[in-house]
Enzyme design. Structure first.
Site, PDB file in Angstrom:
ATOM      1  N   GLU A  58       3.813  -6.886   1.814  1.00  0.00           N
ATOM      2  CA  GLU A  58       3.370  -7.227   0.453  1.00  0.00           C
ATOM      3  C   GLU A  58       3.434  -6.001  -0.459  1.00  0.00           C
ATOM      4  O   GLU A  58       2.418  -5.589  -1.027  1.00  0.00           O
ATOM      5  CB  GLU A  58       1.922  -7.748   0.509  1.00  0.00           C
ATOM      6  CG  GLU A  58       1.716  -8.939   1.423  1.00  0.00           C
ATOM      7  CD  GLU A  58       0.243  -9.275   1.644  1.00  0.00           C
ATOM      8  OE1 GLU A  58      -0.640  -8.507   1.193  1.00  0.00           O
ATOM      9  OE2 GLU A  58      -0.023 -10.306   2.276  1.00  0.00           O
ATOM     10  N   TYR A  91       0.858  -2.054 -12.264  1.00  0.00           N
ATOM     11  CA  TYR A  91      -0.534  -1.998 -12.703  1.00  0.00           C
ATOM     12  C   TYR A  91      -0.671  -1.385 -14.102  1.00  0.00           C
ATOM     13  O   TYR A  91      -1.666  -0.742 -14.416  1.00  0.00           O
ATOM     14  CB  TYR A  91      -1.403  -1.246 -11.673  1.00  0.00           C
ATOM     15  CG  TYR A  91      -1.250  -1.807 -10.279  1.00  0.00           C
ATOM     16  CD1 TYR A  91      -1.705  -3.084  -9.988  1.00  0.00           C
ATOM     17  CD2 TYR A  91      -0.608  -1.082  -9.267  1.00  0.00           C
ATOM     18  CE1 TYR A  91      -1.543  -3.626  -8.713  1.00  0.00           C
ATOM     19  CE2 TYR A  91      -0.439  -1.620  -7.992  1.00  0.00           C
ATOM     20  CZ  TYR A  91      -0.914  -2.893  -7.728  1.00  0.00           C
ATOM     21  OH  TYR A  91      -0.750  -3.436  -6.470  1.00  0.00           O
ATOM     22  N   CYS A 150     -12.489   3.071 -29.242  1.00  0.00           N
ATOM     23  CA  CYS A 150     -13.727   3.805 -29.530  1.00  0.00           C
ATOM     24  C   CYS A 150     -14.540   4.097 -28.279  1.00  0.00           C
ATOM     25  O   CYS A 150     -15.668   3.610 -28.137  1.00  0.00           O
ATOM     26  CB  CYS A 150     -14.543   3.014 -30.534  1.00  0.00           C
ATOM     27  SG  CYS A 150     -13.557   2.641 -31.974  1.00  0.00           S
ATOM     28  N   GLU A 151     -13.953   4.824 -27.341  1.00  0.00           N
ATOM     29  CA  GLU A 151     -14.657   5.240 -26.128  1.00  0.00           C
ATOM     30  C   GLU A 151     -14.072   6.568 -25.693  1.00  0.00           C
ATOM     31  O   GLU A 151     -12.847   6.736 -25.732  1.00  0.00           O
ATOM     32  CB  GLU A 151     -14.402   4.261 -24.974  1.00  0.00           C
ATOM     33  CG  GLU A 151     -14.979   2.908 -25.183  1.00  0.00           C
ATOM     34  CD  GLU A 151     -14.952   2.072 -23.910  1.00  0.00           C
ATOM     35  OE1 GLU A 151     -14.992   2.648 -22.805  1.00  0.00           O
ATOM     36  OE2 GLU A 151     -14.905   0.857 -24.057  1.00  0.00           O
ATOM     37  N   GLY A 203       3.870  -3.745  -3.684  1.00  0.00           N
ATOM     38  CA  GLY A 203       3.811  -3.929  -5.129  1.00  0.00           C
ATOM     39  C   GLY A 203       4.261  -2.663  -5.848  1.00  0.00           C
ATOM     40  O   GLY A 203       5.355  -2.571  -6.404  1.00  0.00           O
ATOM     41  N   ARG A 204       3.407  -1.651  -5.748  1.00  0.00           N
ATOM     42  CA  ARG A 204       3.642  -0.401  -6.479  1.00  0.00           C
ATOM     43  C   ARG A 204       4.999   0.224  -6.150  1.00  0.00           C
ATOM     44  O   ARG A 204       5.703   0.696  -7.037  1.00  0.00           O
ATOM     45  CB  ARG A 204       2.526   0.585  -6.101  1.00  0.00           C
ATOM     46  CG  ARG A 204       2.455   1.817  -6.967  1.00  0.00           C
ATOM     47  CD  ARG A 204       1.436   2.813  -6.424  1.00  0.00           C
ATOM     48  NE  ARG A 204       0.154   2.252  -6.111  1.00  0.00           N
ATOM     49  CZ  ARG A 204      -0.908   2.233  -6.930  1.00  0.00           C
ATOM     50  NH1 ARG A 204      -0.815   2.795  -8.110  1.00  0.00           N
ATOM     51  NH2 ARG A 204      -2.047   1.706  -6.546  1.00  0.00           N
ATOM     52  N   TYR A 262      -9.096   4.932 -12.814  1.00  0.00           N
ATOM     53  CA  TYR A 262      -8.962   5.601 -11.508  1.00  0.00           C
ATOM     54  C   TYR A 262      -8.689   7.099 -11.648  1.00  0.00           C
ATOM     55  O   TYR A 262      -8.239   7.723 -10.686  1.00  0.00           O
ATOM     56  CB  TYR A 262      -7.785   5.010 -10.719  1.00  0.00           C
ATOM     57  CG  TYR A 262      -7.681   3.509 -10.716  1.00  0.00           C
ATOM     58  CD1 TYR A 262      -8.605   2.724 -10.028  1.00  0.00           C
ATOM     59  CD2 TYR A 262      -6.644   2.867 -11.386  1.00  0.00           C
ATOM     60  CE1 TYR A 262      -8.483   1.350 -10.009  1.00  0.00           C
ATOM     61  CE2 TYR A 262      -6.522   1.487 -11.370  1.00  0.00           C
ATOM     62  CZ  TYR A 262      -7.453   0.732 -10.680  1.00  0.00           C
ATOM     63  OH  TYR A 262      -7.329  -0.632 -10.665  1.00  0.00           O
ATOM     64  N   GLY A 285       0.758  -1.249   0.000  1.00  0.00           N
ATOM     65  CA  GLY A 285       0.000   0.000   0.000  1.00  0.00           C
ATOM     66  C   GLY A 285       0.778   1.283   0.000  1.00  0.00           C
ATOM     67  O   GLY A 285       0.214   2.351  -0.243  1.00  0.00           O
TER      68      GLY A 285
HETATM   69  N1  LLP Z   1      -1.525  -7.008  -0.724  1.00  0.00           N
HETATM   70  C1  LLP Z   1      -2.823  -7.096  -1.047  1.00  0.00           C
HETATM   71  C2  LLP Z   1      -3.671  -8.034  -0.309  1.00  0.00           C
HETATM   72  C3  LLP Z   1      -3.359  -6.289  -2.069  1.00  0.00           C
HETATM   73  O1  LLP Z   1      -4.646  -6.368  -2.372  1.00  0.00           O
HETATM   74  C4  LLP Z   1      -2.497  -5.392  -2.766  1.00  0.00           C
HETATM   75  C5  LLP Z   1      -3.018  -4.535  -3.834  1.00  0.00           C
HETATM   76  C6  LLP Z   1      -1.145  -5.353  -2.405  1.00  0.00           C
HETATM   77  C7  LLP Z   1      -0.687  -6.172  -1.380  1.00  0.00           C
HETATM   78  C8  LLP Z   1      -0.157  -4.452  -3.087  1.00  0.00           C
HETATM   79  O2  LLP Z   1      -0.462  -3.111  -2.877  1.00  0.00           O
HETATM   80  P1  LLP Z   1       0.540  -1.968  -3.374  1.00  0.00           P
HETATM   81  O3  LLP Z   1       1.796  -2.071  -2.521  1.00  0.00           O
HETATM   82  O4  LLP Z   1       0.846  -2.194  -4.782  1.00  0.00           O
HETATM   83  O5  LLP Z   1      -0.204  -0.711  -3.129  1.00  0.00           O
HETATM   84  N2  LLP Z   1      -4.806  -1.433  -9.856  1.00  0.00           N
HETATM   85  C9  LLP Z   1      -4.718  -0.378  -8.875  1.00  0.00           C
HETATM   86  C10 LLP Z   1      -4.091  -0.859  -7.573  1.00  0.00           C
HETATM   87  C11 LLP Z   1      -4.825  -2.032  -6.971  1.00  0.00           C
HETATM   88  C12 LLP Z   1      -4.183  -2.563  -5.716  1.00  0.00           C
HETATM   89  C13 LLP Z   1      -4.832  -3.852  -5.316  1.00  0.00           C
HETATM   90  N3  LLP Z   1      -4.242  -4.502  -4.196  1.00  0.00           N
HETATM   91  C14 LLP Z   1      -3.954   0.799  -9.465  1.00  0.00           C
HETATM   92  O6  LLP Z   1      -3.570   0.728 -10.631  1.00  0.00           O
HETATM   93  O7  LLP Z   1      -3.772   1.822  -8.802  1.00  0.00           O
END
Ligand code: LLP
Length: 421
Positions: free
Chosen positions: A277, A375, A346-347, A279-280, A321, A242
């Site tokens: 966890e 993402y 086409c949107e 990601g981003r 978003y 997050g």
């Molecule tokens: N753990 C769980 C259980 C999650 O659902 C997620 C992301 C993460 C870890 C990783 O979160 P991060 O560190 O990446 O914030 N598609 C959207 C973001 C969706 C995130 C979903 N869950 C976007 O493009 O902003």
């Protein structure tokens, strides 16, 4: 910090000009920097260790960028994988990430996925509800194994950059309440097919303020202490992902060091292993999407549309978003013009930005969408029968295609026309 800088041949990824990749691979194309991926992972983990967290499990959230080559780069540094489907578990395994570092999360795991995870021997299955716990117990009993589970708790804290990616409020579909977690944990401890090893939370994504995280993590600490006080065994606290990243239009997010210091304070002395966890924060600024201008369409009333060869199917975040991505010219240009940047789909929603001041562009120019490593391609589709966007990994002066653009023959071959049609 990232490794996308202007050199003599325009914007480059590490030692490779983006124009060179575009010429050889075609556009649109995603380009990732190995050095940036490695740096982001190392900075995140080292910050935690420096803040006193002993041997954290940093389980990279595969959903952010699930290319197997990207997973291998991170796995080779010791990353684990946070996965949400059998497909993601398979990707992590294919990248050489051992099951002991794989966490399996997700609100609706299908029976066959649970079976696969148990056979694989993943480290932790995050349970999101009581019916899911019962299903896992049933499948584990059938297989004759003990499922290592953690309860995902919904801490009822608001956070996240957009309503569609906030997950930590009780009205969201994720996780169980604190009261339920305590009850289910005790029940699970008495079930021969279940081995509860800890608790988990994840309150949202693109979080740029540490206070909701601090609040959620403090509540999680309270839960761990309560469970330990009841004589239950708790080995692990998974604090989710997050942490936000700079998209160049928002306040600077907290650094991994700020985040880690907060975690260190909140969890001080807690006798459990911590898991994360992210990601981003690992992948977003390690990638760009490069696209070519098809033409500039100027309306008589003055609005200028920059029509490019990438569309919402290649990078959906702005359409989905209202996300902001910095758009840079691959070759710097003097001057300024105001554009709506749009794709060929086409949107009307296929609009990357409106009224953005950018350098003046002409047909054939290349543009780079920054911060697109997370993402981006992971959410791409073939809508409008546009070939799935390819991916390239750069390492110093070399690069390789790590997912090729499908041919039309390959795309059409997936459709089957029954002989009765
Ligand atoms: N753990 C769980 C259980 C999650 O659902 C997620 C992301 C993460 C870890 C990783 O979160 P991060 O560190 O990446 O914030 N598609 C959207 C973001 C969706 C995130 C979903 N869950 C976007 O493009 O902003």
């Amino acid at each position: 910090m990232n490794h996308f800088e202007y050199g003599p041949e325009g914007l480059a990824c590490e030692g490779v000009p983006l124009a060179k990749i575009a010429a050889e691979v075609g556009t649109p194309v995603y380009v990732y920097s190995r050095a940036t991926l490695e740096r982001h992972f190392t900075v995140f983990r080292d910050a935690l260790v420096a803040a006193g967290v002993v041997d954290p499990l940093v389980a990279y959230a595969v959903k952010a960028n699930s290319n197997v080559a990207v997973l291998k780069v991170l796995g080779d540094l010791g990353a684990g994988a946070d996965t949400v489907s059998e497909g993601e578990v398979r990707r992590a395994l294919a990248a050489g990430i051992p099951p002991e570092r794989i966490v399996f999360s997700g609100v609706g795991k299908a029976r066959r996925e649970i079976e696969f995870a148990l056979k694989t021997g993943v480290a932790e299955i995050n349970v999101e509800s009581e019916p899911e716990m019962n299903l896992i117990a049933q499948v584990a009993a059938e297989l004759g194994v003990r499922a290592k589970i953690a309860f995902r708790v919904n801490p009822d804290v608001a956070a996240g950059g957009h309503a569609k990616i906030a997950t930590g409020k009780s009205e969201n579909k994720f996780g169980v309440s604190f009261a339920e977690a305590a009850r289910l944990y005790a029940n699970a401890s008495n079930n021969a097919a279940l081995e509860p090893i800890g608790v988990a939370c994840h309150i949202g994504s693109q979080i740029t303020d540490l206070s909701p995280m601090r609040e959620a993590f403090s509540k999680m600490r309270g839960l761990v202490e309560q469970l330990l006080g009841e004589g239950l065994s708790v080995e692990r606290l998974d604090l989710g992902g997050g942490l936000g990243v700079p998209y160049f239009n928002n306040p600077e997010p907290p650094s991994p060091a700020d985040f880690a210091a907060m975690v260190g304070e909140v969890t001080k002395g807690l006798p459990v292993k911590l898991a994360f966890e992210p990601g981003r924060v690992i992948a977003a600024n390690a990638g760009v999407m490069v696209s070519e201008v098809i033409h500039v369409h100027e309306r008589p009333e003055g609005r200028k549309f920059l029509v490019i060869d990438a569309a919402m199917n290649d990078l959906v975040r702005p359409a989905m978003y209202d996300a902001f991505h910095d758009i840079r010219p691959v070759v710097k240009r003097a001057g300024e013009a105001t554009y709506d940047v749009v794709g060929p789909v086409c949107e009307t929603g296929d609009t990357f930005t409106r009224d953005r001041a950018l350098p003046p562009f002409a047909a054939g120019d290349l543009v780079a969408f920054m911060s697109a490593g997370a993402y981006g391609s992971a959410m791409a589709s073939e809508y409008n029968t546009r070939p799935l966007v390819p991916e390239v990994l750069v390492d110093g002066d070399k690069y390789a295609v790590i997912r090729k653009r499908p041919t039309y023959e390959e795309m059409l071959a997936r459709d089957l026309v029954p002989d009765w049609v």
